[in-house]
Design a protein around this motif. Sequence first.
Motif, PDB file in Angstrom:
ATOM      1  N   THR A 144       9.978  19.160   5.922  1.00 51.20           N
ATOM      2  CA  THR A 144      10.431  18.704   4.613  1.00 51.20           C
ATOM      3  C   THR A 144       9.450  17.709   4.005  1.00 51.20           C
ATOM      4  OG1 THR A 144      12.735  18.967   5.309  1.00 51.20           O
ATOM      5  CG2 THR A 144      12.328  17.619   3.359  1.00 51.20           C
ATOM      6  N   VAL A 145       9.103  17.909   2.740  1.00 44.76           N
ATOM      7  CA  VAL A 145       8.234  16.989   2.011  1.00 44.76           C
ATOM      8  C   VAL A 145       9.039  15.744   1.646  1.00 44.76           C
ATOM      9  CG1 VAL A 145       6.868  16.648  -0.081  1.00 44.76           C
ATOM     10  CG2 VAL A 145       6.805  18.850   1.108  1.00 44.76           C
ATOM     11  N   ILE A 146       8.517  14.567   2.025  1.00 48.18           N
ATOM     12  CA  ILE A 146       9.253  13.325   1.743  1.00 48.18           C
ATOM     13  C   ILE A 146       8.522  12.437   0.738  1.00 48.18           C
ATOM     14  CG2 ILE A 146      10.375  13.295   3.999  1.00 48.18           C
ATOM     15  CD1 ILE A 146       8.337  11.158   4.854  1.00 48.18           C
ATOM     16  N   ARG A 147       7.264  12.748   0.440  1.00 49.99           N
ATOM     17  CA  ARG A 147       6.536  11.895  -0.500  1.00 49.99           C
ATOM     18  C   ARG A 147       5.372  12.664  -1.110  1.00 49.99           C
ATOM     19  NH1 ARG A 147       2.813   6.616   0.850  1.00 49.99           N
ATOM     20  NH2 ARG A 147       2.600   5.844  -1.266  1.00 49.99           N
ATOM     21  N   ILE A 148       5.165  12.469  -2.415  1.00 53.87           N
ATOM     22  CA  ILE A 148       4.012  13.030  -3.121  1.00 53.87           C
ATOM     23  C   ILE A 148       3.441  11.938  -4.011  1.00 53.87           C
ATOM     24  CG2 ILE A 148       3.171  14.819  -4.691  1.00 53.87           C
ATOM     25  CD1 ILE A 148       5.660  16.473  -3.936  1.00 53.87           C
ATOM     26  N   GLN A 149       2.176  11.663  -3.886  1.00 58.04           N
ATOM     27  CA  GLN A 149       1.563  10.660  -4.733  1.00 58.04           C
ATOM     28  C   GLN A 149       0.173  11.129  -5.174  1.00 58.04           C
ATOM     29  OE1 GLN A 149       0.420   7.924  -0.897  1.00 58.04           O
ATOM     30  NE2 GLN A 149       0.242   6.929  -2.878  1.00 58.04           N
ATOM     31  N   GLU A 182      12.480   3.844   1.008  1.00 59.90           N
ATOM     32  CA  GLU A 182      11.283   3.163   0.525  1.00 59.90           C
ATOM     33  C   GLU A 182      11.120   3.426  -0.973  1.00 59.90           C
ATOM     34  OE1 GLU A 182       8.629   3.308   4.613  1.00 59.90           O
ATOM     35  OE2 GLU A 182       9.020   5.136   3.491  1.00 59.90           O
ATOM     36  N   PRO A 183      10.852   2.392  -1.766  1.00 63.63           N
ATOM     37  CA  PRO A 183      10.879   2.525  -3.235  1.00 63.63           C
ATOM     38  C   PRO A 183      10.018   3.661  -3.769  1.00 63.63           C
ATOM     39  CG  PRO A 183      10.676   0.223  -2.619  1.00 63.63           C
ATOM     40  CD  PRO A 183      10.530   1.010  -1.356  1.00 63.63           C
ATOM     41  N   TRP A 184       8.874   3.880  -3.157  1.00 66.52           N
ATOM     42  CA  TRP A 184       7.976   4.922  -3.675  1.00 66.52           C
ATOM     43  C   TRP A 184       8.505   6.328  -3.397  1.00 66.52           C
ATOM     44  CZ3 TRP A 184       6.657   1.114  -0.192  1.00 66.52           C
ATOM     45  CH2 TRP A 184       6.575   1.466   1.155  1.00 66.52           C
ATOM     46  N   LEU A 185       9.513   6.446  -2.543  1.00 61.45           N
ATOM     47  CA  LEU A 185      10.130   7.745  -2.295  1.00 61.45           C
ATOM     48  C   LEU A 185      11.272   8.035  -3.256  1.00 61.45           C
ATOM     49  CD1 LEU A 185      10.258   7.876   1.609  1.00 61.45           C
ATOM     50  CD2 LEU A 185       8.475   8.695   0.056  1.00 61.45           C
ATOM     51  N   LYS A 186      11.574   7.067  -4.118  1.00 61.81           N
ATOM     52  CA  LYS A 186      12.640   7.258  -5.095  1.00 61.81           C
ATOM     53  C   LYS A 186      12.120   7.818  -6.409  1.00 61.81           C
ATOM     54  CE  LYS A 186      15.355   3.354  -3.344  1.00 61.81           C
ATOM     55  NZ  LYS A 186      15.929   2.028  -3.688  1.00 61.81           N
ATOM     56  N   GLU A 187      10.820   8.097  -6.445  1.00 60.16           N
ATOM     57  CA  GLU A 187      10.229   8.598  -7.673  1.00 60.16           C
ATOM     58  C   GLU A 187      10.781   9.973  -8.014  1.00 60.16           C
ATOM     59  OE1 GLU A 187       5.821   7.669  -7.924  1.00 60.16           O
ATOM     60  OE2 GLU A 187       6.178   7.579  -5.784  1.00 60.16           O
ATOM     61  N   GLU A 209      -4.607   8.155   9.967  1.00 57.92           N
ATOM     62  CA  GLU A 209      -5.234   6.850  10.102  1.00 57.92           C
ATOM     63  C   GLU A 209      -4.423   5.749   9.417  1.00 57.92           C
ATOM     64  OE1 GLU A 209      -9.662   4.810   9.579  1.00 57.92           O
ATOM     65  OE2 GLU A 209      -9.136   6.598   8.408  1.00 57.92           O
ATOM     66  N   ASP A 210      -3.910   6.036   8.217  1.00 57.48           N
ATOM     67  CA  ASP A 210      -3.152   5.035   7.471  1.00 57.48           C
ATOM     68  C   ASP A 210      -1.891   4.610   8.232  1.00 57.48           C
ATOM     69  OD1 ASP A 210      -4.936   4.926   5.403  1.00 57.48           O
ATOM     70  OD2 ASP A 210      -3.857   6.348   4.140  1.00 57.48           O
ATOM     71  N   THR A 211      -1.080   5.582   8.640  1.00 57.71           N
ATOM     72  CA  THR A 211       0.200   5.247   9.262  1.00 57.71           C
ATOM     73  C   THR A 211       0.006   4.616  10.635  1.00 57.71           C
ATOM     74  OG1 THR A 211       0.395   7.515  10.093  1.00 57.71           O
ATOM     75  CG2 THR A 211       1.526   6.998   8.041  1.00 57.71           C
ATOM     76  N   TYR A 212      -0.962   5.106  11.403  1.00 63.89           N
ATOM     77  CA  TYR A 212      -1.142   4.558  12.745  1.00 63.89           C
ATOM     78  C   TYR A 212      -1.720   3.147  12.696  1.00 63.89           C
ATOM     79  CZ  TYR A 212      -2.129   4.122  17.688  1.00 63.89           C
ATOM     80  OH  TYR A 212      -2.138   3.679  18.970  1.00 63.89           O
ATOM     81  N   ASP A 213      -2.816   2.973  11.950  1.00 62.81           N
ATOM     82  CA  ASP A 213      -3.473   1.667  11.945  1.00 62.81           C
ATOM     83  C   ASP A 213      -2.600   0.586  11.322  1.00 62.81           C
ATOM     84  OD1 ASP A 213      -5.578   2.816  13.202  1.00 62.81           O
ATOM     85  OD2 ASP A 213      -7.029   2.557  11.592  1.00 62.81           O
ATOM     86  N   CYS A 214      -1.721   0.952  10.407  1.00 67.47           N
ATOM     87  CA  CYS A 214      -0.837  -0.040   9.809  1.00 67.47           C
ATOM     88  C   CYS A 214       0.423  -0.238  10.655  1.00 67.47           C
ATOM     89  CB  CYS A 214      -0.458   0.356   8.385  1.00 67.47           C
ATOM     90  SG  CYS A 214       0.359  -0.972   7.440  1.00 67.47           S
ATOM     91  N   TRP A 215       1.184   0.820  10.919  1.00 65.58           N
ATOM     92  CA  TRP A 215       2.480   0.687  11.564  1.00 65.58           C
ATOM     93  C   TRP A 215       2.396   0.457  13.064  1.00 65.58           C
ATOM     94  CZ3 TRP A 215       7.194   0.006   9.502  1.00 65.58           C
ATOM     95  CH2 TRP A 215       7.331   0.230   8.134  1.00 65.58           C
ATOM     96  N   ARG A 246       0.813  -1.222   0.000  1.00 68.74           N
ATOM     97  CA  ARG A 246       0.000   0.000   0.000  1.00 68.74           C
ATOM     98  C   ARG A 246       0.845   1.270   0.000  1.00 68.74           C
ATOM     99  NH1 ARG A 246      -5.418  -0.879   1.182  1.00 68.74           N
ATOM    100  NH2 ARG A 246      -5.895  -3.045   1.664  1.00 68.74           N
ATOM    101  N   GLU A 247       2.159   1.085   0.076  1.00 66.99           N
ATOM    102  CA  GLU A 247       3.100   2.212   0.037  1.00 66.99           C
ATOM    103  C   GLU A 247       2.823   3.205   1.157  1.00 66.99           C
ATOM    104  OE1 GLU A 247       3.231   3.910  -3.863  1.00 66.99           O
ATOM    105  OE2 GLU A 247       4.005   2.088  -4.784  1.00 66.99           O
ATOM    106  N   ILE A 248       2.615   2.681   2.342  1.00 70.05           N
ATOM    107  CA  ILE A 248       2.412   3.520   3.523  1.00 70.05           C
ATOM    108  C   ILE A 248       3.773   3.706   4.185  1.00 70.05           C
ATOM    109  CG2 ILE A 248       1.243   3.754   5.745  1.00 70.05           C
ATOM    110  CD1 ILE A 248      -0.931   1.890   4.658  1.00 70.05           C
ATOM    111  N   SER A 249       4.279   4.914   4.145  1.00 70.15           N
ATOM    112  CA  SER A 249       5.634   5.166   4.633  1.00 70.15           C
ATOM    113  C   SER A 249       5.729   5.027   6.147  1.00 70.15           C
ATOM    114  CB  SER A 249       6.086   6.574   4.233  1.00 70.15           C
ATOM    115  OG  SER A 249       6.294   6.656   2.843  1.00 70.15           O
ATOM    116  N   MET A 250       6.872   4.528   6.571  1.00 75.96           N
ATOM    117  CA  MET A 250       7.139   4.416   8.006  1.00 75.96           C
ATOM    118  C   MET A 250       7.112   5.797   8.666  1.00 75.96           C
ATOM    119  SD  MET A 250      10.769   3.520   9.786  1.00 75.96           S
ATOM    120  CE  MET A 250      10.791   1.765   9.471  1.00 75.96           C
TER     121      MET A 250
END
Length: 483
Positions: A329-334, A213-218, A120-126, A37-41
């Motif tokens: 700092t922005v670390i991910r955009i999707q 994380e691979p999705w952050l290499k975009e 919700e995404d980061t807490y419920d998953c991680w 799901r590409e939910i970043s740590m």
Amino acid sequence: KKKVVGNKKRDFMKLAFISLSYLLGVAYSQTVYYNVREISMPRFRFEFWNALSLGLRNDALSIGYNQETWQTMATNQIEEYSYFIFQDTDNLDDKDLEKVVKNLDVSNVTAVLAEMGFDEDTYDCWMNHYIWYDWDELVEFDFDDAWVKLGWDASNWESENENDLPDSEEKDWDELTPNEKQAAADLCFLPETWDGMSFSTFLDTSDYFEATEPWLKEDAAPPGFGAFQACFSAHTLVEREDGTVTPMKDLSLGDRVLVSNGKYEPIYTFGHFDTSVVNTEFLRINTRTSSGLELTPNHLIFTEGNQPVPASSIKIGGKVMMANGETDTVIRIQKVTRTGIFAPFTSSGTIVTNGVLSSSFATIQESRYVSLGGFEIPLTYHQLGVIFESPHRLLCHLLGSNGCAVYEDYNEEGMSQWVEKPMVVFQWVLKQNVIAGGILFLTSLTLLCMINLMELLVVNPASTIALVAAFVAHRRHRVKQMM
């Protein structure tokens, strides 16, 4: 609903061997598994207790963490529960949960979690790994597949009998099959957290921490978008004055929301409010301490130096303004697709969304500045939005919130008449040649600035008169110097 995951009963010698492996840095130096799901740590959650900022540590203390429970996952009981269940701890219907929160210093744990940087995404998953969910909820949100691969089903998920637990519950990470490891990763387990280790023993040796994380290499540039839209998604979070953290879809006229550091203002209108429109594309922007902000690419967000820019211009590595006045700092955009679009308006024209300072307004050109006939003028679309809304706000100040609500009217697409009609006229002006367009624009702007001054007189007459008097005195002084 308590599962044994993360707190497995192990032979003492085996646990000691695992700990020694961590300390020697020889464990898990193999394939790194990432969640699909590409939910970043939430990396702030894996900082050493003594390295936390004072604000973050105070937040952690207020919801029951101490050094030991912070540095060993699944040892603070709140991590047994899902993100939004804590929103109103004064009105709980679960006795076990009541025991967990009765000694906490806050009434809204969800708000504290959001302030720390969770959504919700980061807490419920991680943190929770969806363990609090009923099986039907896991199926509804497509979280069941990973648990099925680990041997769970509807029957043993609800069972209180430890004999019903699947074999994976007794396995350490290195005993899992590759498919089981991927399933565990999809539930946001690291090898080390699966084995229940304190991260003080593995931060320096974890392959996951060392990797990106691979999705952050975009590519740093965000994905492209089609036609103009300017709103937030239903999932974007806003803080009310009472401390509750609320999704955009649940906001109402008159709600007092956070607009800057410690300042709250009422929502006097919605530029757009449509719960039914489907397949709207948003940019989801994550920073190092905040995640989950979703807004359309032309919507304005404040960057370093309080500069309002279109979300589409934000780059990975760029700086955005946070609610506390600092940058992050922005670390991910999707790109994500959601149902519903929302744009609450406040008097200042700002609103804090998922901890990030955003504008109520958007640009209808690519630049943050207004451009006429190819010539850019030193007026931002945020400033223009505040000025264009002056007649509307003045009416609300004069009639009060109830009287103002009488004049609220939205078209079939959920756009306010106060936004739709001026935008149609403004777009027509932009299509004129530079001379005609310039004259029309400057005439309208002058009139609106006069209304804006009237609004300031109504809201704060003493300060406005003093400001005007100071300006006049300054001009007279300059004239005398020139004579």
